[in-house]
Design a protein around this motif. Structure first.
Motif, mmCIF file in Angstrom:
data_model
loop_
_atom_site.group_PDB
_atom_site.id
_atom_site.type_symbol
_atom_site.label_atom_id
_atom_site.label_comp_id
_atom_site.label_asym_id
_atom_site.label_seq_id
_atom_site.Cartn_x
_atom_site.Cartn_y
_atom_site.Cartn_z
ATOM 1 N N ASN A 129 0.983 -1.377 -0.053
ATOM 2 C CA ASN A 129 0.073 -0.035 -0.034
ATOM 3 C C ASN A 129 0.791 1.401 0.130
ATOM 4 N N GLU A 130 0.255 2.389 -0.302
ATOM 5 C CA GLU A 130 0.905 3.653 -0.396
ATOM 6 C C GLU A 130 0.080 4.708 0.557
ATOM 7 N N TYR A 131 0.991 5.380 1.386
ATOM 8 C CA TYR A 131 0.353 5.929 2.687
ATOM 9 C C TYR A 131 0.555 7.388 2.496
ATOM 10 N N TYR A 132 -0.249 8.316 2.910
ATOM 11 C CA TYR A 132 0.015 9.772 3.171
ATOM 12 C C TYR A 132 -0.222 10.035 4.731
ATOM 13 N N PHE A 133 0.382 10.868 5.358
ATOM 14 C CA PHE A 133 0.109 11.045 6.655
ATOM 15 C C PHE A 133 -0.048 12.655 6.960
ATOM 16 N N ARG A 134 -0.764 12.951 8.015
ATOM 17 C CA ARG A 134 -0.857 14.218 8.470
ATOM 18 C C ARG A 134 -0.676 14.256 9.909
ATOM 19 N N VAL A 135 -0.346 15.492 10.577
ATOM 20 C CA VAL A 135 -0.213 15.927 11.971
ATOM 21 C C VAL A 135 -1.002 17.015 12.395
ATOM 22 N N PHE A 136 -1.752 16.727 13.503
ATOM 23 C CA PHE A 136 -2.447 17.916 14.221
ATOM 24 C C PHE A 136 -1.560 18.271 15.448
ATOM 25 N N SER A 137 -1.461 19.563 15.747
ATOM 26 C CA SER A 137 -1.118 19.983 16.902
ATOM 27 C C SER A 137 -2.097 20.017 17.952
#
Length: 1146
Positions: free
Chosen positions: A981-989
């Motif tokens: 699989n191919e993944y994107y990631f995101r981060v919340f403060s």
């Protein structure tokens, strides 16, 4: 392996021997079906054994059954046990033969299993034999035990042999040597389990080819054949039989080989012969691998091609394997040496004995220390530590000894050897019994000891009975048996101990009777009367005086008064007699019936006398009318005199009743008797007229009521005014204020009078000429610098109340009060609010005259268009309707009175949700893992970042899923990703307000390749957490109110954990009950219980560890905001102090 088994007590008798061979079994001295279990029994015998097992089965619900298996195949035996009545799992053992426990043999050929079915509550036990061999055949046994329960079952296993030919061998029946040390030792065989069985010497019979019998018999019949023909080394014999079944190859060196086996009697001579194909070959003889040399015992002969070996005087040591070699070839044989049978040379003799005697049965056999078995009624006697039987051997003599013979020992006893048996009858009878000392009748006083004693000629036990019932021993009743003497001892004889006692010796039809008669002198029981035996009776009532009496036989009672007997009958004064009491009856008591009455008891054991005083009493007269001496607001004090006549019984107290004058309903005021002649009624209504009356009470009852008192009306002054305080002072006036009285009463409140006097004088001057209604008044025209005392009174129709004093003299001079700012406790730390919330802060202060207030924010005047400021005489309020982040900052308050200035600061922090992280990068991808790093957000929302939330999304669906929450670092490793699989990631403060509205996503995606690469863990150096002590929150200067607990707080950190010490004025506080010290998660607290002005001073907190020492100080001021005078508990507040007292935040 079958074995000689002792018959169970409930065992079904074995079938009789076949009728066609009675003489043979009798001559051999054995009945195999009765005493022995030898492999496979005859059909009828096996059926009887199964019937016996079925009757004895108390635990098995399914028994293992015999079976047949071929060599190399598997077979399983199953046993089931019902667990309904069992509290725990039973113990199951599997045996082969008598003693071989198969649990120790479990392995590749044997497996033991057990299961439990919960719904049916049945335990299943399995024994599986894997790849069966020929020597596995035989008899097996399964035993199950649970506490005192036992069950057993035997079954047979047949193993079919492989096909093959076996040479015919003729051998006699005598084997001794075991199979230990051979190739197949340790297999699952049973030769070691055979128990030796000797038979009587029989007449010569035709030779029997035992080898032929074994070759053609089933494996289950091997043991039977071995026992029948005296073979004790069945294991060795079977091993040799197995070798003989092998097909022998034709020999080139030997024209004729040795026979497979030879047998000879002990002391006899045997001849081994082989014939060589080539007479020139050298021949050597061997015994157990050692070459035999010629001697007088071993003789060699050569006859042509024959080579002969003679062995003279054969002994048991000659029983072994022999072989002869010729060139490179050899042939072997087995030699078996038979021991001669052991004969019974002296038979047992019939014996007669008495019970308790020592009995010896003696026989003599043909050899010393021979193996001999003893039997009782066909059952083998097995001596042991708990057995009554002992066996003694003296050379050829054998003795069976029975200590303390009983009738149960009468039986037929037999002895059995390998060559014969002998039997005799033992008869045990009782000895004639003589009564040496019989029991005697006894007459015993109650409470004395009863001792019944007899002596008989024999030392035997017996039974005691009373009135035909067995006597039970107790702490009071003891049965003693010492030798021939028997005693029955009863301590503290009771009436119920009287009766007919009989002693009956056990086993004899003889009884020894005796009668016991228990007597008791008469007694009069006056426990229910008082110390002087006085009985009080109310005039006009009936007296029935029942006096308990005792005595055996029952005594006769006579009542009298003044030497005149009181007869039994129907008169007003009469006597009544009963078995356990005597009663004096007076139907209608009169005052003249008072006096002394006598009772006399008499029986054959003695006499008794007692005197009883009877007193006739009546109700008291009513008291005179009470007098009311004093009246209050809701109470009065009343007095009265005792009644003229108390009714012959002391007055115990009085009951008081009252009623309203206009009412006819009286109400009792006391439910407990009033012992005095004064009483204070309470809870009356002011202004209402009341009347009271009295009742006198003695032991007989309550008198009639007294006449009512004169009517009276409760009325009282009010309570003193409360909270008298100074409102203001000038150079010529003093203004006082107070609160109304707590209790005003029905008379109401007309007004107040304020009085004052100068210091040093007792002359109180009225400040107001007329009554005033208000609770505040100004005293005017006072000289400057003078000191006055002030008091106030409340006035109503009943008069003036008690005065309320001001506690100290008041100086007539205007006083400047320095300003004081009382910062609430929750504002001493940073005040935090979210954007959009309202801010409403109230800060109390003090100071006279009215102080001037100035607010600044970060050193700049506050813009009142954005922030509302409202001031009063006692507090100031800062109000923000909707807070914004620009409102954050330090707010300074300045309070000024004349030249005195007081300042305070408040930190306000308006927080909002943070912005997203600045950037998120994928640092590395390996295997199923992705390493992420990101930078903190530019906007932290004016609050510390508390963590981050990481989400992932598959590129195909782009649905976001949370991977990690509340993560504190700025780098993370995402694991357990799906390969391919191919993944994107995101981060919340995240801060204290929550997550950021947006998240920062990685620009590139992470592809989880199928062929991952090896990730090398970075090497981190150990972090040194050691730290010197440091205060993260300091102590702050504060003040406390006298009488209210105060606390000082600070926080400290350090590693190792620092030791905390509190000090006051540089002196350590140790074991002082006024102080309590706490330390929790680095927060240190000192609690001062109810401080006084003396507790003020400089307090210091000191933290010490191995890396250093740190101290921090603060000042504590204790203030008294009110003090009482004459009436403690009623404080007087200074102006502006009352509101501060109720503020919970200072």
């Amino acid at each position: 392996m079958p074995e000689p088994t002792k018959k169970e007590e409930n065992e079904v008798p074995a079938p009789a021997p076949p009728p066609e061979e009675p003489s043979k079994e009798k001559e051999a001295g054995t009945t195999p079906a009765k005493e022995w279990s030898l492999g496979e029994s005859p059909v009828g015998e096996e059926q009887d054994k199964q019937n016996a097992n079925s009757q004895l089965s108390i635990l098995f619900v399914e028994k293992p059954q015999g079976g047949t298996v071929k060599v190399g195949e598997n077979i399983t035996f199953i046993a089931k046990v019902k667990a309904e009545d069992l509290l725990r799992k039973p113990t199951v053992k599997w045996f082969k033969g008598k003693w071989m426990d198969l649990a120790s043999k479990a392995g590749k050929h044997l497996q033991l299993k057990e299961t439990f079915e919960r719904h049916s509550r049945v335990y299943t036990f399995e024994m599986q034999i894997i790849k069966a061999k020929e020597n596995y055949a035989g008899n097996y046994r399964c035993e199950v035990t649970y506490k005192d329960k036992f069950d057993s079952c035997s079954f047979d296993l047949e193993v079919h042999e492989s096909t093959g030919t076996t040479p015919n061998i003729d051998i006699r029946s005598a084997f001794k040597r075991s199979g230990e040390g051979q190739d197949d030792a340790g297999e699952l065989d049973f030769s070691g389990l055979l128990k030796r069985r000797e038979v009587k010497q029989q007449e010569e019979e035709p030779e029997v080819d035992v080898w032929e019998l074994l070759k053609n018999a089933k494996p289950s019949e091997y043991e039977k054949i071995a026992f029948q023909y005296g073979i004790t080394d069945l294991r060795g014999m079977l091993k040799r039989l197995k070798r003989m079944r092998r097909v022998e190859k034709k020999s080139a060196a030997f024209a004729k080989i040795l026979d497979p086996a030879y047998q000879v009697d002990k002391g006899g001579r045997v001849r081994f012969m082989v014939e060589l194909a080539d007479p020139k070959l050298e021949v050597k003889w061997y015994k157990n691998g050692q070459e035999i040399r010629p001697s007088t015992k071993y003789i060699f002969e050569h006859k042509g091609c024959q080579r002969i070996l003679f062995i003279n005087n054969c002994q048991m040591t000659d029983d072994s394997e022999y072989y002869v070699t010729a060139g490179d070839e050899k042939c072997s044989t087995e030699l078996f040496v038979r021991e001669p049978p052991i004969m019974v040379t002296k038979q047992l003799e019939d014996t007669t004995a008495y019970c308790g005697e020592r009995v010896e049965l003696e026989c003599e056999v043909s050899e010393d220390d021979a193996n001999v078995k003893w039997f009782k009624n066909g059952e083998e006697i097995i001596p042991g530590p708990k057995s009554r039987y002992r066996i003694r051997v003296e050379g050829k003599k054998h003795f069976l000894i029975i200590e303390g013979a009983t009738k149960a020992d009468s039986a037929e006893y037999s002895v059995m050897t390998t060559g014969g048996q002998s039997s005799a009858k033992l008869t045990v009878d009782l000895k004639p019994l003589k009564i040496l000392t019989p029991l005697t009748d006894q007459t015993v006083n109650l409470g004395k000891e009863i001792c019944l004693k007899c002596e008989i000629s024999e030392n035997i036990t017996g039974k005691w009975t009373k009135n035909g019932l067995p006597v039970q021993e107790s702490d009071r009743l003891k049965v003693v048996h010492k030798g021939r003497i028997h005693k029955l001892v009863i301590a503290n004889a009771l009436i119920e101990d009287e009766g007919d006692y009989v002693f009956a010796p056990d086993a004899y039809n003889v009884t020894l009777p005796a009668k016991v008669h228990v007597v008791d002198p008469p007694k009069i029981i006056l426990d229910g009367l008082d110390a002087d035996n006085t009985v009080t009776v109310i005039a006009g009532s009936k007296l029935r005086l029942e006096i308990p009496i005792s005595g055996e036989p029952p005594p006769k009672a006579i009542w009298s008064r003044a030497d005149k007997a009181i007869m039994e009958g129907s008169g007003r004064i009469r006597a009544e007699s009963y078995p356990d009491s005597s009663t004096l009856v007076i139907d209608v008591a009169e005052r003249d019936d008072s006096g002394v009455y006598h009772i006399n008891l008499k029986n054959e054991a003695g006499e008794a006398h007692a005197s009883i005083k009877i007193k006739v009493v009546d109700l008291p007269d009513p008291p005179v009318a009470p007098t009311v001496t004093e009246v209050g607001d809701d109470w009065c004090i009343m007095k009265w005199e005792p009644p003229a006549y108390d009714g012959g019984s002391p007055i115990l107290g009085y009951f008081i009743e009252r009623k309203k004058k206009q009412s006819s309903r009286w109400m009792r005021l006391n439910f407990d008797l009033c012992k005095e002649t004064t009483f204070e009624p309470k809870k009356m209504i002011e202004g209402v007229a009341y009347e009271v009356r009295i009742f006198a009470v003695n032991a007989i009852g309550i008198s009639k009521p007294s006449m009512p008192s004169r009517p009276f009306v409760p009325l009282a002054v009010t309570s003193p005014p409360t909270l008298l305080a100074v409102d203001s002072v000038t150079d010529t006036t003093v203004t006082m204020k107070w609160r109304p009285p707590d209790q005003i009463g029905a008379a109401g409140l007309d007004g107040y009078v304020l009085e004052y006097c100068f210091e040093g004088s007792d002359n109180w001057l009225p400040a107001n000429k007329d009554l005033i209604d208000k609770t505040k008044f100004t005293i005017t025209d006072l000289p400057t610098d003078s000191k006055i005392f002030v008091r106030v009174k409340a006035i109503n129709a009943a008069g003036a109340s008690e005065p309320k004093y001001y506690s100290q003299p008041i100086l007539v001079k205007e006083i400047i009060e320095p300003p004081k700012i009382r910062i609430p406790r929750h504002l001493k730390q940073t005040y935090i609010r979210r954007v959009g919330e309202a801010v409403n802060l109230v800060i109390p202060f003090q100071g006279k005259p009215r102080p001037e207030l100035t607010w600044k924010k970060d050193g700049v005047e506050i813009d009142k268009n954005q922030i509302n400021i409202r001031n009063s005489e006692t507090d100031t309020i800062i109000f923000i309707r909707k807070a914004e982040r620009s409102h954050s900052g330090k707010y300074d308050l300045q309070v000024k009175v004349d030249k005195f200035v007081e300042t305070a600061s408040i930190d306000i922090q308006i927080v909002d949700r943070p912005g997203p992280p600045q950037s998120v990068k994928i640092e590395d991808v390996w295997g199923e893992n992705v390493a992420l790093t990101w930078t903190p957000p530019k906007d932290d929302g004016n609050a510390a970042i508390t963590g981050y939330t990481i989400q992932k999304a598959d590129k195909k669906s782009m649905e976001w899923f949370t991977v990690i929450e509340h993560y504190h670092r700025t780098n993370a490793t995402i694991t357990e990703l799906v390969i391919g699989n191919e993944y994107y990631f995101r981060v919340f403060s995240e801060n204290m307000c929550g997550l950021s509205e947006d998240a920062t996503m990685t620009k590139e995606s992470a592809v989880i390749a199928k062929d991952g690469k090896i990730y090398k863990n970075p090497v981190y150096e150990d972090f040194d957490f050691s730290e010197a002590p440091m205060f993260t929150q300091p102590l702050v200067n504060t003040y406390a109110i006298a009488g209210y607990n105060a606390t000082l707080n600070c926080s400290v950190r350090g590693n190792p954990k620092p030791k905390i010490t509190w000090m006051k004025n540089k002196v350590a506080i140790v074991d002082d009950p006024r102080y309590r010290m706490f330390s929790n998660q680095g927060v240190c607290t000192l609690e001062i219980r109810k401080p006084s002005p003396y507790d003020g001073g400089t307090y210091c907190c000191k933290a010490v560890n191995d890396l250093g020492t740190v101290e921090i100080e603060c000042k504590l001021e204790v203030k008294v905001i009110y003090q009482g005078v004459d009436t403690p508990g009623q404080p007087v507040f200074l102006e502006g102090q009352q509101q501060s007292l109720h503020n919970k935040d200072f």
